[in-house]
Motif scaffolding. Sequence first.
Motif, PDB file in Angstrom:
ATOM      1  N   ASN A   1       1.177  -1.206  -0.222  1.00 47.29           N
ATOM      2  CA  ASN A   1      -0.025  -0.035   0.034  1.00 47.29           C
ATOM      3  C   ASN A   1       0.550   1.131   0.218  1.00 47.29           C
ATOM      4  OD1 ASN A   1      -2.139  -1.308   0.353  1.00 47.29           O
ATOM      5  ND2 ASN A   1      -2.284  -1.409   2.282  1.00 47.29           N
ATOM      6  N   ALA A   2       0.505   2.895  -0.796  1.00 44.73           N
ATOM      7  CA  ALA A   2       0.919   3.165  -0.258  1.00 44.73           C
ATOM      8  C   ALA A   2       1.557   4.441   0.802  1.00 44.73           C
ATOM      9  CB  ALA A   2      -0.357   4.400  -0.640  1.00 44.73           C
ATOM     10  N   MET A   3       2.671   4.406   1.182  1.00 43.41           N
ATOM     11  CA  MET A   3       2.799   4.920   2.610  1.00 43.41           C
ATOM     12  C   MET A   3       2.758   6.279   2.698  1.00 43.41           C
ATOM     13  SD  MET A   3       5.479   4.042   4.628  1.00 43.41           S
ATOM     14  CE  MET A   3       6.553   3.030   4.290  1.00 43.41           C
ATOM     15  N   VAL A   4       2.446   6.161   4.162  1.00 40.89           N
ATOM     16  CA  VAL A   4       1.568   7.454   4.010  1.00 40.89           C
ATOM     17  C   VAL A   4       2.726   7.551   6.017  1.00 40.89           C
ATOM     18  CG1 VAL A   4      -0.232   8.362   5.005  1.00 40.89           C
ATOM     19  CG2 VAL A   4      -0.416   7.334   3.693  1.00 40.89           C
ATOM     20  N   PHE A   5       3.363   8.424   6.455  1.00 37.20           N
ATOM     21  CA  PHE A   5       3.641   8.827   7.328  1.00 37.20           C
ATOM     22  C   PHE A   5       3.103  10.055   8.784  1.00 37.20           C
ATOM     23  CE2 PHE A   5       7.395   8.446   4.010  1.00 37.20           C
ATOM     24  CZ  PHE A   5       7.776   7.902   4.629  1.00 37.20           C
ATOM     25  N   LYS A   6       3.044  10.081   9.662  1.00 36.48           N
ATOM     26  CA  LYS A   6       2.327  10.643  10.549  1.00 36.48           C
ATOM     27  C   LYS A   6       2.898  11.925  10.244  1.00 36.48           C
ATOM     28  CE  LYS A   6       1.955   7.218  13.929  1.00 36.48           C
ATOM     29  NZ  LYS A   6       1.586   6.434  15.615  1.00 36.48           N
ATOM     30  N   PRO A   7       1.307  12.784  10.953  1.00 37.24           N
ATOM     31  CA  PRO A   7       1.932  14.618  10.672  1.00 37.24           C
ATOM     32  C   PRO A   7       2.941  14.626  11.779  1.00 37.24           C
ATOM     33  CG  PRO A   7      -0.318  14.004  11.806  1.00 37.24           C
ATOM     34  CD  PRO A   7       0.514  12.154  11.331  1.00 37.24           C
ATOM     35  N   GLY A   8       3.613  15.802  10.963  1.00 36.66           N
ATOM     36  CA  GLY A   8       4.927  16.513  12.129  1.00 36.66           C
ATOM     37  C   GLY A   8       6.396  15.138  11.544  1.00 36.66           C
ATOM     38  N   THR A   9       6.403  14.019  10.253  1.00 38.97           N
ATOM     39  CA  THR A   9       7.610  13.996   9.829  1.00 38.97           C
ATOM     40  C   THR A   9       7.567  13.798   7.891  1.00 38.97           C
ATOM     41  OG1 THR A   9       5.879  11.678   9.738  1.00 38.97           O
ATOM     42  CG2 THR A   9       7.581  12.167  12.254  1.00 38.97           C
ATOM     43  N   ALA A  10       8.608  13.278   7.726  1.00 39.59           N
ATOM     44  CA  ALA A  10       8.041  13.453   5.866  1.00 39.59           C
ATOM     45  C   ALA A  10       9.431  13.382   5.867  1.00 39.59           C
ATOM     46  CB  ALA A  10       7.836  15.490   5.580  1.00 39.59           C
ATOM     47  N   LEU A  11       9.468  12.301   4.540  1.00 38.23           N
ATOM     48  CA  LEU A  11      10.721  12.314   3.554  1.00 38.23           C
ATOM     49  C   LEU A  11      11.448  13.871   3.376  1.00 38.23           C
ATOM     50  CD1 LEU A  11      10.317   9.139   2.144  1.00 38.23           C
ATOM     51  CD2 LEU A  11      12.287   9.567   3.666  1.00 38.23           C
ATOM     52  N   GLN A  12      12.824  14.061   3.101  1.00 40.47           N
ATOM     53  CA  GLN A  12      13.230  15.129   2.551  1.00 40.47           C
ATOM     54  C   GLN A  12      13.506  14.981   0.972  1.00 40.47           C
ATOM     55  OE1 GLN A  12      16.245  17.258   3.653  1.00 40.47           O
ATOM     56  NE2 GLN A  12      15.389  19.749   2.714  1.00 40.47           N
ATOM     57  N   ILE A  13      12.730  15.495  -0.494  1.00 43.16           N
ATOM     58  CA  ILE A  13      13.793  15.429  -1.886  1.00 43.16           C
ATOM     59  C   ILE A  13      14.031  16.825  -1.924  1.00 43.16           C
ATOM     60  CG2 ILE A  13      12.597  14.851  -3.915  1.00 43.16           C
ATOM     61  CD1 ILE A  13      10.393  12.751  -2.789  1.00 43.16           C
ATOM     62  N   ARG A  14      14.828  16.669  -2.447  1.00 45.45           N
ATOM     63  CA  ARG A  14      15.950  18.512  -2.118  1.00 45.45           C
ATOM     64  C   ARG A  14      15.536  18.733  -3.399  1.00 45.45           C
ATOM     65  NH1 ARG A  14      19.566  19.767   1.409  1.00 45.45           N
ATOM     66  NH2 ARG A  14      19.895  18.459   3.131  1.00 45.45           N
ATOM     67  N   ALA A  15      15.705  19.958  -4.084  1.00 51.18           N
ATOM     68  CA  ALA A  15      14.997  20.235  -5.712  1.00 51.18           C
ATOM     69  C   ALA A  15      15.970  20.262  -6.358  1.00 51.18           C
ATOM     70  CB  ALA A  15      14.998  21.740  -4.793  1.00 51.18           C
ATOM     71  N   GLY A  16      15.521  19.466  -7.116  1.00 51.92           N
ATOM     72  CA  GLY A  16      16.464  19.428  -8.520  1.00 51.92           C
ATOM     73  C   GLY A  16      16.940  17.289  -8.371  1.00 51.92           C
ATOM     74  N   ALA A  17      16.280  16.860  -7.687  1.00 49.51           N
ATOM     75  CA  ALA A  17      16.704  15.762  -7.735  1.00 49.51           C
ATOM     76  C   ALA A  17      16.237  15.424  -7.858  1.00 49.51           C
ATOM     77  CB  ALA A  17      16.093  15.402  -5.876  1.00 49.51           C
ATOM     78  N   VAL A  18      17.368  13.509  -9.138  1.00 50.62           N
ATOM     79  CA  VAL A  18      16.356  12.763  -9.338  1.00 50.62           C
ATOM     80  C   VAL A  18      15.608  11.245  -9.660  1.00 50.62           C
ATOM     81  CG1 VAL A  18      16.352  12.456 -11.972  1.00 50.62           C
ATOM     82  CG2 VAL A  18      17.494  13.772 -11.276  1.00 50.62           C
ATOM     83  N   LEU A  19      14.522  11.000  -9.791  1.00 48.32           N
ATOM     84  CA  LEU A  19      14.075  10.121  -9.279  1.00 48.32           C
ATOM     85  C   LEU A  19      14.942   8.637 -10.183  1.00 48.32           C
ATOM     86  CD1 LEU A  19      10.437  10.946  -8.564  1.00 48.32           C
ATOM     87  CD2 LEU A  19      12.375  10.691  -6.476  1.00 48.32           C
ATOM     88  N   THR A  20      15.219   7.991  -9.009  1.00 48.07           N
ATOM     89  CA  THR A  20      16.169   6.386 -10.243  1.00 48.07           C
ATOM     90  C   THR A  20      14.786   5.313  -9.454  1.00 48.07           C
ATOM     91  OG1 THR A  20      18.650   7.692 -10.008  1.00 48.07           O
ATOM     92  CG2 THR A  20      17.620   4.672 -10.246  1.00 48.07           C
TER      93      THR A  20
END
Length: 218
Positions: free
Chosen positions: A27-46
């Motif tokens: 299922n989709a990964m959903v994090f609890k409020p107050g937490t998040a993954l960081q994806i930096r500007a300009g990042a490339v997904l592989t």
Amino acid sequence: APPRPAAGQAPARRLGSLVATMAPGWNAMVFKPGTALQIRAGAVLTFQMHYTASGTPRTDQSKVGFVFAPEPPAQEMRAGSFINARLEIPAGAAHHRVDAEVGFAQDVHVWGLFPHTHLRGVKWEYTLVHPDGRTEKILDVSRYDFNWQTYYMFTKPLAVTRGSRIRSSAWYDNSANNPANPDPSVTVRWGDQTWEEMQYTGITYTVDATPPPSGRAR
């Protein structure tokens, strides 16, 4: 310094941190409020895709979706993995165990674990080994099913102190009694194909006493 690419060659890509994993039953990964993954500007997904040939031409249209945090989170969620890529499961072995472990150089909180094997995997156990040698079972997947894989999220994040280790133990049934076994007559080693095997654990965690990430992230 890294070697320079030859003329006409693209520069080698350096992969960053793991963002997400997908498997049957996921299922989709959903994090609890107050937490998040960081994806930096300009990042490339592989994407790393594991396909199995079917004998006829096929097409694929993979997609990824993100939900962005409405405000900077208090904690940065991190995703990683630990494996045993040197596994070797003897032909006909009905209850073969393979271990792996990860150590922690900082105090962290572990939010979830994702056990992953292929068709011969039947059971998983996870043990927290404290710095003083004490052990504590933290997850028991007694009936692992390749067709129904999921991230096991702790109701309360697990506090893991610096110097501790998490040990994973996976059991495999490579015998003829396993109806899902592609071939009980062969010794099985690590491989991307479903008829091969893995001993892989995904892990999500936060590092204690670190500043929150800047900007917006999932």
